[in-house]
Structure formats: structure tokens, C-alpha cells
Design a protein around this motif. Structure first.
Motif, PDB file in Angstrom:
ATOM      1  N   MET A   1      44.523   2.886  31.486  1.00 21.84           N
ATOM      2  CA  MET A   1      44.235   2.939  30.068  1.00 21.84           C
ATOM      3  C   MET A   1      44.089   1.506  29.544  1.00 21.84           C
ATOM      4  O   MET A   1      44.931   0.658  29.791  1.00 21.84           O
ATOM      5  N   ALA A   2      43.015   1.251  28.807  1.00 21.04           N
ATOM      6  CA  ALA A   2      42.760  -0.082  28.277  1.00 21.04           C
ATOM      7  C   ALA A   2      43.650  -0.335  27.067  1.00 21.04           C
ATOM      8  O   ALA A   2      43.930   0.571  26.273  1.00 21.04           O
ATOM      9  N   LYS A   3      44.096  -1.569  26.929  1.00 23.64           N
ATOM     10  CA  LYS A   3      44.929  -1.929  25.784  1.00 23.64           C
ATOM     11  C   LYS A   3      44.042  -2.100  24.554  1.00 23.64           C
ATOM     12  O   LYS A   3      42.982  -2.710  24.632  1.00 23.64           O
ATOM     13  N   THR A   4      44.508  -1.571  23.439  1.00 26.89           N
ATOM     14  CA  THR A   4      43.813  -1.723  22.179  1.00 26.89           C
ATOM     15  C   THR A   4      44.560  -2.763  21.359  1.00 26.89           C
ATOM     16  O   THR A   4      45.781  -2.735  21.277  1.00 26.89           O
ATOM     17  N   SER A   5      43.798  -3.662  20.742  1.00 24.58           N
ATOM     18  CA  SER A   5      44.447  -4.723  19.981  1.00 24.58           C
ATOM     19  C   SER A   5      45.119  -4.167  18.733  1.00 24.58           C
ATOM     20  O   SER A   5      44.757  -3.101  18.218  1.00 24.58           O
ATOM     21  N   ARG A   6      46.090  -4.887  18.259  1.00 25.53           N
ATOM     22  CA  ARG A   6      46.843  -4.486  17.069  1.00 25.53           C
ATOM     23  C   ARG A   6      45.919  -4.382  15.852  1.00 25.53           C
ATOM     24  O   ARG A   6      46.048  -3.461  15.040  1.00 25.53           O
ATOM     25  N   ALA A   7      44.970  -5.300  15.746  1.00 23.78           N
ATOM     26  CA  ALA A   7      44.036  -5.287  14.616  1.00 23.78           C
ATOM     27  C   ALA A   7      43.146  -4.047  14.651  1.00 23.78           C
ATOM     28  O   ALA A   7      42.859  -3.442  13.607  1.00 23.78           O
ATOM     29  N   THR A   8      42.709  -3.647  15.830  1.00 27.27           N
ATOM     30  CA  THR A   8      41.867  -2.462  15.969  1.00 27.27           C
ATOM     31  C   THR A   8      42.625  -1.207  15.580  1.00 27.27           C
ATOM     32  O   THR A   8      42.107  -0.335  14.876  1.00 27.27           O
ATOM     33  N   ILE A   9      43.867  -1.098  16.009  1.00 30.46           N
ATOM     34  CA  ILE A   9      44.700   0.055  15.664  1.00 30.46           C
ATOM     35  C   ILE A   9      44.942   0.096  14.160  1.00 30.46           C
ATOM     36  O   ILE A   9      44.833   1.146  13.519  1.00 30.46           O
ATOM     37  N   ARG A  10      45.249  -1.057  13.572  1.00 32.26           N
ATOM     38  CA  ARG A  10      45.515  -1.123  12.137  1.00 32.26           C
ATOM     39  C   ARG A  10      44.283  -0.710  11.339  1.00 32.26           C
ATOM     40  O   ARG A  10      44.379   0.019  10.352  1.00 32.26           O
ATOM     41  N   THR A  11      43.100  -1.142  11.760  1.00 31.16           N
ATOM     42  CA  THR A  11      41.865  -0.785  11.072  1.00 31.16           C
ATOM     43  C   THR A  11      41.605   0.717  11.163  1.00 31.16           C
ATOM     44  O   THR A  11      41.197   1.342  10.187  1.00 31.16           O
ATOM     45  N   ALA A  12      41.857   1.312  12.323  1.00 32.83           N
ATOM     46  CA  ALA A  12      41.654   2.749  12.497  1.00 32.83           C
ATOM     47  C   ALA A  12      42.605   3.548  11.616  1.00 32.83           C
ATOM     48  O   ALA A  12      42.205   4.538  10.986  1.00 32.83           O
ATOM     49  N   VAL A  13      43.851   3.127  11.543  1.00 34.93           N
ATOM     50  CA  VAL A  13      44.836   3.810  10.691  1.00 34.93           C
ATOM     51  C   VAL A  13      44.430   3.679   9.228  1.00 34.93           C
ATOM     52  O   VAL A  13      44.492   4.647   8.460  1.00 34.93           O
ATOM     53  N   HIS A  14      43.981   2.507   8.822  1.00 32.28           N
ATOM     54  CA  HIS A  14      43.546   2.268   7.448  1.00 32.28           C
ATOM     55  C   HIS A  14      42.390   3.197   7.088  1.00 32.28           C
ATOM     56  O   HIS A  14      42.385   3.818   6.022  1.00 32.28           O
ATOM     57  N   ARG A  15      41.391   3.306   7.968  1.00 30.40           N
ATOM     58  CA  ARG A  15      40.246   4.188   7.720  1.00 30.40           C
ATOM     59  C   ARG A  15      40.675   5.650   7.619  1.00 30.40           C
ATOM     60  O   ARG A  15      40.183   6.396   6.768  1.00 30.40           O
ATOM     61  N   ARG A  16      41.578   6.072   8.480  1.00 35.04           N
ATOM     62  CA  ARG A  16      42.058   7.455   8.478  1.00 35.04           C
ATOM     63  C   ARG A  16      42.765   7.789   7.173  1.00 35.04           C
ATOM     64  O   ARG A  16      42.559   8.856   6.584  1.00 35.04           O
ATOM     65  N   ILE A  17      43.594   6.875   6.689  1.00 29.45           N
ATOM     66  CA  ILE A  17      44.324   7.102   5.441  1.00 29.45           C
ATOM     67  C   ILE A  17      43.374   7.103   4.257  1.00 29.45           C
ATOM     68  O   ILE A  17      43.459   7.959   3.374  1.00 29.45           O
ATOM     69  N   ARG A  18      42.438   6.148   4.211  1.00 28.81           N
ATOM     70  CA  ARG A  18      41.526   6.044   3.080  1.00 28.81           C
ATOM     71  C   ARG A  18      40.547   7.214   3.011  1.00 28.81           C
ATOM     72  O   ARG A  18      40.002   7.512   1.952  1.00 28.81           O
ATOM     73  N   ARG A  19      40.312   7.903   4.136  1.00 31.53           N
ATOM     74  CA  ARG A  19      39.490   9.116   4.113  1.00 31.53           C
ATOM     75  C   ARG A  19      40.164  10.196   3.281  1.00 31.53           C
ATOM     76  O   ARG A  19      39.502  10.993   2.617  1.00 31.53           O
TER      77      ARG A  19
END
Length: 67
Positions: A1-19
Motif C-alpha cells: 500500500m502506497a503512503k499518502t501524504s498528510r496534506a493529501t489526506i487533509r485535503t480529501a477530508v476537507h472536501r468530504r466535509i464541505r460537500r
């Protein structure tokens, strides 16, 4: 499994919440940021893309002397 950067995870969570969380003219969104020393708050209308009111503990209120 490839590591995902902290910034990428934070951006995905932000988009999910703002939806799910959107501020309207009748029911604006309250955004609060708490730093170690101060609290910042904004009331936001996402339909117009406008911050209606903002406040923080850094600003002086009614002439009160706050550090």
C-alpha cells in the motif's frame, strides 16, 4: 500500500466535509479556528461567497483593553 501524504489526506477530508456542510443566505455557516493563544470565528454565506461577520480574541471590543 502506497503512503499518502498528510496534506493529501487533509485535503480529501476537507472536501468530504464541505460537500455536506454548506452555508446559505438564510442559514450561514459558522467557521471557528482555535489557535494556542486566540480564537477566530467567521459567519460565512457560501452561496454568495461572502464572509458576513468575523471576530477574534485579538481584536478590541467596545474599547476594552485586551492583550
Amino acid at each position: 500500500m502506497a503512503k499518502t501524504s498528510r496534506a493529501t489526506i487533509r485535503t480529501a477530508v476537507h472536501r468530504r466535509i464541505r460537500r455536506k456542510v454548506r452555508g446559505t443566505t438564510e442559514h450561514p455557516r459558522l467557521a471557528v479556528y482555535r489557535s494556542l493563544n486566540h480564537i477566530y470565528a467567521q459567519v460565512i454565506d457560501d452561496e454568495r461567497g461572502l464572509t458576513l461577520v468575523s471576530a477574534s480574541t485579538r481584536k478590541r471590543i467596545c474599547g476594552l483593553d485586551r492583550p
